[in-house]
Design a protein around this motif. Structure first.
Motif, short mmCIF file in Angstrom:
data_model
loop_
_atom_site.label_atom_id
_atom_site.label_comp_id
_atom_site.label_asym_id
_atom_site.label_seq_id
_atom_site.Cartn_x
_atom_site.Cartn_y
_atom_site.Cartn_z
N ASP A 242 0.84 -1.21 0.00
CA ASP A 242 0.00 0.00 0.00
C ASP A 242 0.86 1.25 0.00
OD1 ASP A 242 -2.27 -1.54 0.01
OD2 ASP A 242 -2.57 -1.43 2.18
N ASP A 243 1.99 1.19 0.72
CA ASP A 243 2.89 2.34 0.75
C ASP A 243 3.44 2.65 -0.63
OD1 ASP A 243 2.56 2.75 3.43
OD2 ASP A 243 4.40 1.68 4.04
N ARG A 248 2.46 6.52 -6.11
CA ARG A 248 2.25 6.45 -7.55
C ARG A 248 0.86 6.95 -7.94
NH1 ARG A 248 5.71 2.55 -10.19
NH2 ARG A 248 7.37 1.96 -8.74
N ARG A 249 0.70 7.20 -9.21
CA ARG A 249 -0.62 7.52 -9.77
C ARG A 249 -1.34 6.19 -10.00
NH1 ARG A 249 -1.64 11.69 -14.82
NH2 ARG A 249 -3.81 11.14 -15.28
N ASP A 250 -2.48 6.03 -9.36
CA ASP A 250 -3.21 4.76 -9.42
C ASP A 250 -4.15 4.76 -10.63
OD1 ASP A 250 -4.59 2.43 -9.04
OD2 ASP A 250 -4.97 2.76 -6.90
N MET A 251 -3.86 3.88 -11.59
CA MET A 251 -4.65 3.83 -12.83
C MET A 251 -5.29 2.45 -13.03
SD MET A 251 -2.30 6.15 -15.35
CE MET A 251 -3.72 6.52 -16.37
N ARG A 252 -5.50 1.74 -11.95
CA ARG A 252 -5.99 0.37 -12.04
C ARG A 252 -7.44 0.27 -12.51
NH1 ARG A 252 -3.99 -1.82 -6.25
NH2 ARG A 252 -4.62 0.32 -5.72
N THR A 253 -8.20 1.34 -12.39
CA THR A 253 -9.62 1.28 -12.78
C THR A 253 -9.84 1.69 -14.24
OG1 THR A 253 -9.99 3.54 -12.00
CG2 THR A 253 -10.37 1.73 -10.42
N ILE A 254 -8.79 2.12 -14.92
CA ILE A 254 -8.93 2.59 -16.30
C ILE A 254 -8.68 1.42 -17.26
CG2 ILE A 254 -7.97 4.17 -18.03
CD1 ILE A 254 -7.28 6.04 -15.69
N VAL A 362 0.64 2.63 -11.09
CA VAL A 362 0.28 1.23 -10.90
C VAL A 362 -0.92 0.96 -11.80
CG1 VAL A 362 -1.10 1.77 -8.83
CG2 VAL A 362 -0.35 -0.58 -9.23
N ILE A 363 -0.87 -0.14 -12.55
CA ILE A 363 -1.94 -0.45 -13.50
C ILE A 363 -2.45 -1.87 -13.27
CG2 ILE A 363 -0.92 1.07 -15.26
CD1 ILE A 363 -0.20 -1.63 -16.77
#
Length: 704
Positions: A242-243, A248-254, A362-363
């Motif tokens: 989690d740290d 980072r820019r979280d782009m996992r929902t795209i 993070v993707i």
């Protein structure tokens, strides 16, 4: 003298020799070198004094130096298969022909001093090797021929014109007939053969793995990792904490997906797309964050740097990184969270960029597409993320059109591929053709590479900074004139007035020769007339892509320069000072050299597999096109499978044939029958030797 200082001496001589009527000071010489620093400039001043003492250069005025014109040239030996060679000298219109008896122990690729001994009107000047400055290599593969108290190594490389002598105590347990790696350690003046020691026994000649390993050893390329490297890689933490996500820019929902070859395992790039409220698109180019795992000054980083690139052979990949990284930890596999370094663009459907952002992300890839699957969707089939793929294809086509509008060259060559059975035998040869799905990925990778280089150079602090560029210099005028003269014989032409006319006429030429017998020949010669792309810290733009700024950012799993680019980019994002330029320039030179070695190994593996494949068709007749004409024979490429072989002049028995250099032709003395570059002919497979990577054809003479 250290190898580094010796190389600098040679480069100084090359610079002065290329401009025999001009004087240079040490600063002017430094500016022409591939790297420049205070230390290098001091060394140049010392070397200039040394060269004056050696009477190779003279001081024309205080601090200015000029080469002494004694017609000594520095060049690289390019051997032919018949034992003679050519010295390739920068800025000489024609290579210098070196007969075998005047090679004076020089071997293929060696850097040498040459003097011209004879001018030959209408032909290449003839010369003699005066001194070997630097050996290109000392390791060779070959087959042991055992005698009572010694052995000879019959080399695999047909360009190595002497067998290597091995004393009894240097045989290292090898047996008669085995394939080995031999290290050449000396070639005394009055000894007929070079002296060597066997350093590795590979096994039985003809065995598939033995031959592939021999190709790698021929170019000093590794084919496995030391256990300590594997152990270190296996010890890296695999959990994304989690740290780490918070940094980072979280782009996992795209919506995110990859498009790769069907047999790929190292997915180092992914694309994401999101429609914005203003009608624009947010498009992300996400690259595996290798530099997060491969930290500087670790044994893993040292190994990656030494290798510098993955090597792609016909039947396997020799990765730059251990598989736990390349195929697992760093690979952007579907349905897994992954750490990435991203370039994100706000764009419209015309490919215009409104905003850009660079940083760690993070993707989560939603789908893995093969190129074939994506191509089917582009061509109208239903499938996952159809709308997204079609939108990105539309934008990619706009980007591509814009590139060519601004002067990019259009090289779109077919690549030879093989279908191989479980025993490593080729059962089919086919050509890989680049389609819209391939070009979609290509355009977004080119965009990311260009914009990263441009942003770092123009927008980030400090103003003067070290960065790694991929540069492609303008082609030498002499080479373009030679290309023009050659294609004139086929009825084509080039307009060499200015850069725009050159680009337009080259692209026009490549379009005009499509699907014609001479297509592959002219494409190959056009590529050879271009400069070679290299890595450097000195930005000079990319001629072929028509980019003022270009780098390699998109493939850090398989290219070390991309790892350097990621590190530098992150440092500048963090506002860190610029590192030492000369350190990175040395790494760039090493990376370029390793890329060349890897490409040579790939070509050899293709030649080996082609010879293995065509050996099954002995006595059969094929149609082919003449791709080369020399004094000793004709090279023919078969149109059905791209296999190239030679018809030796001594096997052309229907007439006495002589070589006409001006016509690029073999001409019959009695019949006046002419075989010329680009001619379509029928040939019979005479023999094939996969171990030597040689294929012999016979001309099929049609009855009148």
């Amino acid at each position: 003298m250290s190898k580094k200082n010796k190389s600098l001496l040679i480069k100084i001589l090359q610079i002065l020799g290329a401009h025999p009527n001009k004087s240079f000071n040490y600063k002017q010489i430094a500016s022409k070198l591939e790297f420049d620093s205070a230390d290098i400039r001091k060394q140049i001043q010392k070397d200039l004094k040394k060269l004056v003492k050696q009477k190779k250069i003279k001081e024309t005025s205080k601090g200015k130096f000029k080469i002494i014109e004694n017609k000594i040239y520095v060049g690289v030996i390019d051997m032919t298969n018949n034992g003679s060679g050519f010295a390739i000298v920068d800025n000489l219109d024609k290579d210098i022909f070196i007969p075998n008896y005047d090679l004076n122990k020089a071997l293929n690729g060696d850097l040498v001093e040459v003097k011209i001994t004879k001018q030959r009107p209408g032909r290449n000047p003839q010369g003699e090797v005066i001194r070997i400055l630097e050996r290109a290599k000392i390791h060779f593969t070959g087959i042991v021929q055992m005698y009572r108290n010694y052995a000879f190594i019959d080399p695999d490389d047909p360009k190595l014109y002497k067998e290597i002598f091995v004393k009894k105590d240097n045989i290292n347990g090898a047996k008669d007939g085995e394939k080995v790696v031999v290290e050449m350690y000396d070639w005394p003046q009055k000894v007929g053969s070079p002296l060597g020691r066997i350093v590795k026994v590979l096994g039985k000649p003809g065995d598939h793995d033995v031959e592939i390993h021999a190709i790698l050893d021929q170019y000093d390329l590794p084919y496995d990792f030391d256990p300590e490297i594997e152990k270190f890689a296996s010890s890296l933490p695999t959990e994304i904490t989690d740290d780490e996500v918070k940094k980072r820019r979280d782009m996992r929902t795209i919506t995110t997906f990859t498009i790769d070859p069907f047999d790929a395992k190292d997915f180092d790039d992914a694309l994401s797309i999101k429609k914005l409220d203003n009608g624009h698109y947010e498009i992300g180019v996400h690259i595996a964050d290798v530099s997060h795992y491969v930290q500087p000054e670790t044994i893993l980083d040292e190994e990656a740097y030494n290798r510098a690139t993955s090597v792609y052979l016909v039947d396997r990949v020799i990765p730059m990184l251990p598989e736990i990284l390349s195929n697992n930890l760093c690979s952007l596999r579907p349905n897994e969270d992954k750490l990435t370094f991203s370039a994100i663009f706000e764009m419209d459907e015309e490919g215009k960029i409104y905003k850009d952002w660079y940083g760690r992300t993070v993707i989560h890839s939603d789908r893995r597409f093969t190129y074939e699957e994506a191509q089917e969707i582009i061509e109208g089939a239903d499938g996952d993320f159809k709308e997204e793929i079609l939108t990105m294809d539309k934008i990619a086509k706009k980007l591509r059109k814009n590139r060519f509008k601004h002067g990019a060259l259009s090289f779109d060559r077919e690549e030879v591929r093989f279908k191989i059975d479980e025993k490593g035998n080729p059962i089919e040869v086919y050509t890989k053709v680049s389609k819209d799905a391939n070009k979609l990925i290509e355009e977004f990778m080119l965009l990311a590479n260009r914009k990263v280089a441009e942003t770092v150079t123009k927008k980030m602090k400090p103003k003067e900074k070290t960065f790694v560029y991929r540069v492609h210099d303008e082609p030498a005028t002499e080479k373009l004139i030679q290309l023009k003269d050659f294609i004139n014989k086929f009825g084509y032409d080039l307009d060499l007035k200015n850069r725009k006319s050159i680009i337009n006429s080259i692209n026009g030429l490549l379009t005009e020769v499509k699907h014609k017998p001479e297509e592959n020949l002219i494409e190959t010669l056009t590529i050879r007339s271009m400069s070679k792309a290299v890595y450097t810290t000195d930005n000079r733009g990319h001629y072929g892509l028509a980019f003022d700024y270009y780098t390699h950012f998109t493939s850090p799993i398989r290219r070390y320069p991309d790892v350097m680019v990621h590190r530098l980019l992150q440092d500048y994002l963090n506002r860190k000072p610029s590192p030492n330029k000369s350190d990175f320039e040395k790494k760039c030179i090493h990376s370029t050299n390793m890329e060349i070695q890897a490409a040579s190994a790939e070509r050899d593996s293709i030649k080996y597999m082609q010879a293995k494949y065509i050996s099954n068709f002995k006595g059969q007749i094929f149609e082919g096109v003449i791709t080369g004409v020399t004094e000793w024979g004709i090279y023919v490429e078969l149109t059905s499978n791209k296999v190239e072989g030679m018809i030796r002049r001594t096997d052309m028995r229907d007439d006495y044939y002589y070589f006409d250099e001006d016509e690029y032709a073999m001409i019959g003395e009695v019949t006046h029958k002419k075989y010329q570059l680009g001619d379509l002919v029928k040939v019979k497979v005479k023999k094939a030797n996969p171990i030597k990577k040689q294929i012999d054809f016979e001309m099929v003479v049609e009855d009148l």
